[in-house]
Design a protein around this motif. Structure first.
Motif, PDB file in Angstrom:
ATOM      1  N   SER A  42       3.499  10.284  -7.870  1.00  0.00           N
ATOM      2  CA  SER A  42       3.895   9.248  -6.920  1.00  0.00           C
ATOM      3  C   SER A  42       3.137   7.955  -7.170  1.00  0.00           C
ATOM      4  O   SER A  42       2.002   7.961  -7.679  1.00  0.00           O
ATOM      5  N   ASP A  49       1.393   5.084  -5.094  1.00  0.00           N
ATOM      6  CA  ASP A  49       0.828   4.933  -3.758  1.00  0.00           C
ATOM      7  C   ASP A  49       0.700   3.438  -3.453  1.00  0.00           C
ATOM      8  O   ASP A  49      -0.127   2.739  -4.026  1.00  0.00           O
ATOM      9  N   TRP A  50       1.549   2.970  -2.557  1.00  0.00           N
ATOM     10  CA  TRP A  50       1.586   1.558  -2.193  1.00  0.00           C
ATOM     11  C   TRP A  50       0.671   1.231  -1.020  1.00  0.00           C
ATOM     12  O   TRP A  50       0.560   0.059  -0.622  1.00  0.00           O
ATOM     13  N   ARG A  51       0.043   2.236  -0.449  1.00  0.00           N
ATOM     14  CA  ARG A  51      -0.794   1.989   0.716  1.00  0.00           C
ATOM     15  C   ARG A  51      -1.961   1.065   0.363  1.00  0.00           C
ATOM     16  O   ARG A  51      -2.609   1.230  -0.666  1.00  0.00           O
ATOM     17  N   ASP A  62       3.318  -6.450   1.679  1.00  0.00           N
ATOM     18  CA  ASP A  62       4.709  -6.823   1.463  1.00  0.00           C
ATOM     19  C   ASP A  62       4.805  -8.343   1.289  1.00  0.00           C
ATOM     20  O   ASP A  62       3.780  -9.040   1.223  1.00  0.00           O
ATOM     21  N   LEU A 117       0.824  -2.397   3.707  1.00  0.00           N
ATOM     22  CA  LEU A 117       1.588  -1.154   3.754  1.00  0.00           C
ATOM     23  C   LEU A 117       0.640  -0.004   4.080  1.00  0.00           C
ATOM     24  O   LEU A 117      -0.427   0.122   3.471  1.00  0.00           O
ATOM     25  N   THR A 121       3.581   3.963   2.754  1.00  0.00           N
ATOM     26  CA  THR A 121       4.546   4.040   1.659  1.00  0.00           C
ATOM     27  C   THR A 121       3.950   4.716   0.428  1.00  0.00           C
ATOM     28  O   THR A 121       3.041   4.169  -0.219  1.00  0.00           O
ATOM     29  N   GLU A 174       5.705   6.439  -2.952  1.00  0.00           N
ATOM     30  CA  GLU A 174       6.998   6.539  -3.636  1.00  0.00           C
ATOM     31  C   GLU A 174       6.996   7.722  -4.599  1.00  0.00           C
ATOM     32  O   GLU A 174       6.183   7.771  -5.532  1.00  0.00           O
TER      33      GLU A 174
END
Length: 253
Positions: free
Chosen positions: A173, A175-177, A181, A187, A190, A192
């Motif tokens: 995955s 990791d957008w944390r 944005d 974030l 999120t 993905e």
């Protein structure tokens, strides 16, 4: 990025060298992602089986009788026994068997196939798809990632799509944390599932049925400058759908 099928892959038999079959048919480049259908991985690993290998016990006979009554179709208790033996938990017993496999995947009938089996009664999923992906990766002559794929239904939606069962050479995955944005908001949740998205993209190329294209190469995919995670399957304690299904089954629905 773009995706293309590896051409002319022959019928795979137990003991075949999947990495060698791929390397003979395509010039791989560093950074490619090689998506391999679990069907051919299972065949190469000798995961074919006969129904006679699974004499039905009381629980299997009970499940088969219940399913036969509900669906109006006669269900073979030996198949139910195979599902039980390939599962760690039955999450739903009707109107189909939804089970958890030993490596964490949740799917119908423990992912056991009765089509494209190479002439056998049953084709079981690989015992450890992550280890399978790593073995294939080690046998290839470029620095690639490998994703072992399958198709699976989705809660709340019709139809099936490709999913990852095992992977090697990349995180599962993105990791957008902690990133922001376009409005500057941070974030916080999120993550993905990149390996699932790649598996779904590969499935668009490989297709279903009698296509005979079980290996797809995804080229020029960029993971990007993100943190990675190898978590794909939810922990039982935080899987609220699984908990709800347990309550449903307990209530005898």
């Amino acid at each position: 990025m773009h995706a293309f099928a590896v051409p002319d892959v022959p019928e795979v038999r137990a003991g075949d060298d999947l990495a060698g079959l791929v390397a003979e048919r395509v010039d791989l480049a560093d950074g490619d992602v090689v998506c391999v259908a679990s069907t051919v991985v299972s065949k190469a690993e000798g995961r074919t089986a006969s129904l006679s290998d699974f004499p039905a016990g009381p629980r299997a006979r009970e499940l088969a009788a219940r399913l036969s009554e509900l669906t109006g179709e006669q269900k073979d208790p030996r198949f139910a026994q195979a599902v039980l033996e390939e599962s760690t938990e039955v999450l739903m017993a009707a109107p189909f068997l939804l089970t958890a496999t030993r490596f964490g995947h949740v799917g119908v009938n423990a992912g056991i196939d009765r089509s494209n089996t190479g002439g056998a009664d049953l084709l079981l999923l690989p015992e450890d798809p992550g280890a399978s992906a790593e073995r294939i990766r080690e046998g290839l002559d470029a620095d690639v990632a490998v994703v072992v794929t399958d198709t699976s239904g989705r809660p709340f939606r019709h139809g099936q799509r490709g999913v990852a069962l095992g992977w090697a050479g990349m995180p599962a995955s993105r990791d957008w944390r902690g990133e922001t944005d376009r409005d500057g908001h941070e974030l916080s949740v999120t993550v993905e599932s990149v390996v699932d998205e790649l598996a779904a993209a590969a499935n668009l190329v490989s297709g279903e049925g009698d296509g005979g294209t079980p290996v797809v190469v995804v080229r020029e995919f960029a993971f990007g400058d993100h943190d990675g995670s190898d978590r794909l399957y939810r922990d039982v304690g935080t899987d609220f759908v699984r908990q709800a299904l347990r309550g449903w089954e307990y209530a005898g629905r």
